[in-house]
Design an enzyme around this catalytic site. Structure first.
Site, PDB file in Angstrom:
ATOM      1  N   HIS A  99      10.532  -1.644  -3.637  1.00 56.71           N
ATOM      2  CA  HIS A  99      10.348  -0.955  -4.906  1.00 56.71           C
ATOM      3  C   HIS A  99       9.821  -1.899  -5.965  1.00 56.71           C
ATOM      4  CE1 HIS A  99      12.740   3.018  -4.473  1.00 56.71           C
ATOM      5  NE2 HIS A  99      11.451   3.225  -4.503  1.00 56.71           N
ATOM      6  N   CYS A 119      -7.136  13.199   7.325  1.00 59.17           N
ATOM      7  CA  CYS A 119      -6.342  12.084   6.825  1.00 59.17           C
ATOM      8  C   CYS A 119      -6.315  10.990   7.888  1.00 59.17           C
ATOM      9  CB  CYS A 119      -4.915  12.536   6.483  1.00 59.17           C
ATOM     10  SG  CYS A 119      -3.944  13.067   7.913  1.00 59.17           S
TER      11      CYS A 119
END
Length: 540
Positions: free
Chosen positions: A182, A494
């Site tokens: 993070h 994708c």
């Protein structure tokens, strides 16, 4: 001049003073009191920690707020608190009890195979570290930088970056860490260059001579000589000019020279990725990998999933989001769900795994049906190989609808469901799958290449199948396109090919008008398409 090589976590090139961040500091001597007293001290520390995290949440931007919300929620986690309480009851002090419980809890998360999920362990440690520092009487004020500087440390917590802020933080360099942490995600969101996995040797060096952080190449230079400084300055100016040009591209639609509109969507794993993609000019999310919300083998509840999808819709700002149901299996194992297999890529994964765990599947479907009332959301089913696969999946969709009706819960009755085309059989049988009610196709080139050429996508010896031209795959894509055109169904591509400007142009010439790629590749793909005239013959 000292040069250290690591791994890029957030792109960019900066030059300036270097400051060292130490995470440990002097604290009060630990004196263990009665269990009741230690529990009371813990409870007070948690209240204060949550209040500090709330302040960080308010200071954060966009979906970075969710990181500190997650940390606050972690401090209320029943499992973590039971672990801490048990150690205190056994005679441990509150601070060591929190440290021990945090390591055990974080260790469970790190035991998973997925890198993104493993990095959530750092958030657990960050939240618990704050509680321990309060109990130990350590100062928790952020490092004060007098001038904008490059920050170096063993590792960084998310709170380290947000507390200092982007104005004074030129870049970050860490001995440890991961591009999926993070802290790295926040660095990318804030546009702060970051390099991780540099090893610990550079932390012992004299930083008085400043440094050059070349995050584009995963490199840190301490005490750079004059040549290195001039080269860095030249590249910084060039990058600034290029950044302004690319930023201008993100504002307008993607139209080729002949006026053909090509939709450029994003491939994401959570709200942080969605936020980055929207900033890069994505027209929506073409693939949201929902399995990355599973942590340490614990499947999140329907309510947790519902709020996860809502946060992604919010980050998309009203643009469409396509969620792929759990694609567990193969290289994404989850303790308690996946099983050892001699050939996991050919075993229980995607829809097969969901059908083997119907309660888990239907809870996810309920969450998605509910979230569909809050924004433009649709759902793709992974690893559909036959019409029978599709029909089985739709049986569970109908069960989820009936369950929500019985509960009196509002949901989107018209939520669209489509399927991933990842196997040759799905491409060959696309007309039958579409006739069975499939509303759209998402072609996953990574798996389609793997299964077409029998080339393990995790084995670097076969990388040429994924990076070069794939005529067999293009032929299969053509079959799926023809079937979709006949059925009036949209198609999106994708995977690795969607991030390659050259491959995107080849598929665009086949008739593909929608691609989902990582945010980092989106502007490069767009720049190439804007220069292409699809009415002219392709270059030889």
């Amino acid at each position: 001049m000292l040069v250290y090589q690591g791994t890029k976590a957030s792109p960019g090139l900066v030059m300036g003073p270097v400051r060292r961040l130490h995470h440990s500091g002097p604290g009060l001597e630990r004196v263990v009191q009665t269990p009741g007293r230690e529990q009371a001290l813990l409870n007070a520390a948690v209240v204060l920690a949550k209040d500090e995290l709330r302040q960080l949440e308010e200071a954060a931007e966009g979906t970075d707020k969710d990181i500190f919300l997650f940390q606050r929620v972690m401090l209320d986690d029943p499992g973590l608190n039971r672990e801490i309480a048990a150690y205190i009851a056994a005679g441990a002090g509150a601070a060591p009890a929190v440290e021990r419980a945090a390591e055990i809890y974080a260790g469970r998360i790190e035991a998973g195979d997925d890198e993104y999920i493993r990095q959530r362990a750092m958030d657990v440690r960050d939240a618990c570290r704050r509680v321990v520092n309060i109990l130990d009487g350590r100062p928790r004020t952020p490092l004060r930088l007098e001038t904008p500087s490059i920050l170096i440390s063993e590792f960084l917590y998310p709170s380290d970056i947000v507390a200092i802020g982007r104005g004074m933080l030129l870049g970050v360099a860490c001995a440890e860490g991961s591009e999926q942490s993070h802290a790295s995600i926040i660095a990318r969101t804030m546009g702060i260059p970051a390099v991780v996995q540099l090893g610990g040797a550079f932390l012992e060096q004299n930083c008085a001579g400043g440094g050059v952080l070349d995050a584009d190449n995963g490199c840190l230079i301490l005490q750079p000589d004059e040549a290195a400084r001039k080269d860095a300055q030249r590249r910084i100016v060039g990058a600034s000019i290029l950044k302004k040009r690319l930023a201008a591209l993100g504002a307008g639609p993607c139209r080729t020279k002949d006026g053909t509109h090509v939709a450029l969507l994003a491939s994401c794993s959570g709200p942080e990725d969605v936020e980055l993609a929207m900033q890069a000019g994505a027209e929506g999310v073409g693939l949201l990998r929902s399995e990355f919300s599973i942590m340490a083998g614990r499947v999140p509840s329907e309510e947790e999933q519902y709020f996860f999808y809502l946060s992604c819709l919010q980050a998309a700002g009203g643009k469409p989001v396509t969620v792929r149901t759990f694609d567990i299996g193969a290289d994404k194992s989850v303790p308690g769900l996946t099983e050892d297999s001699p050939n996991p890529a050919l075993g229980m994964r995607g829809l097969r795994m969901s059908l083997a765990h119907p309660q888990m599947f239907e809870e996810q479907l309920c969450a998605l049906l509910r979230a569909g009332t809050r924004g433009p959301l649709r759902v793709s089913i992974p690893m559909v190989s036959t019409p029978e696969d599709w029909l089985q999946a739709m049986e569970h969709v109908e069960k989820a609808r009936r369950a929500l009706r019985r509960r009196g819960v509002v949901f989107n009755e018209e939520l669209e469901f489509g399927c991933m085309v990842e196997t040759p059989s799905a491409a060959l049988l696309a007309p039958d799958i579409l006739a069975a009610g499939c509303r759209f196709l998402v072609i996953g080139t990574n798996d389609l290449i793997q299964y077409t050429y029998a080339a393990d996508r995790l084995d670097s010896r076969f990388s040429e199948f994924f990076s070069g031209q794939s005529p067999a795959v293009h032929r299969l894509v053509g079959m799926a396109l023809d079937a979709a055109k006949a059925a009036g169904a949209p198609v999106c591509i994708c995977g690795v090919h969607a991030g390659s400007p050259n491959q995107v142009v080849r598929y665009a010439r086949q008739g593909v008008r929608c691609f989902a790629t990582e945010a980092a590749s989106l502007l490069q793909v767009k720049a190439r398409l804007l220069e292409e005239d699809l009415t002219l013959p392709a270059d030889p």
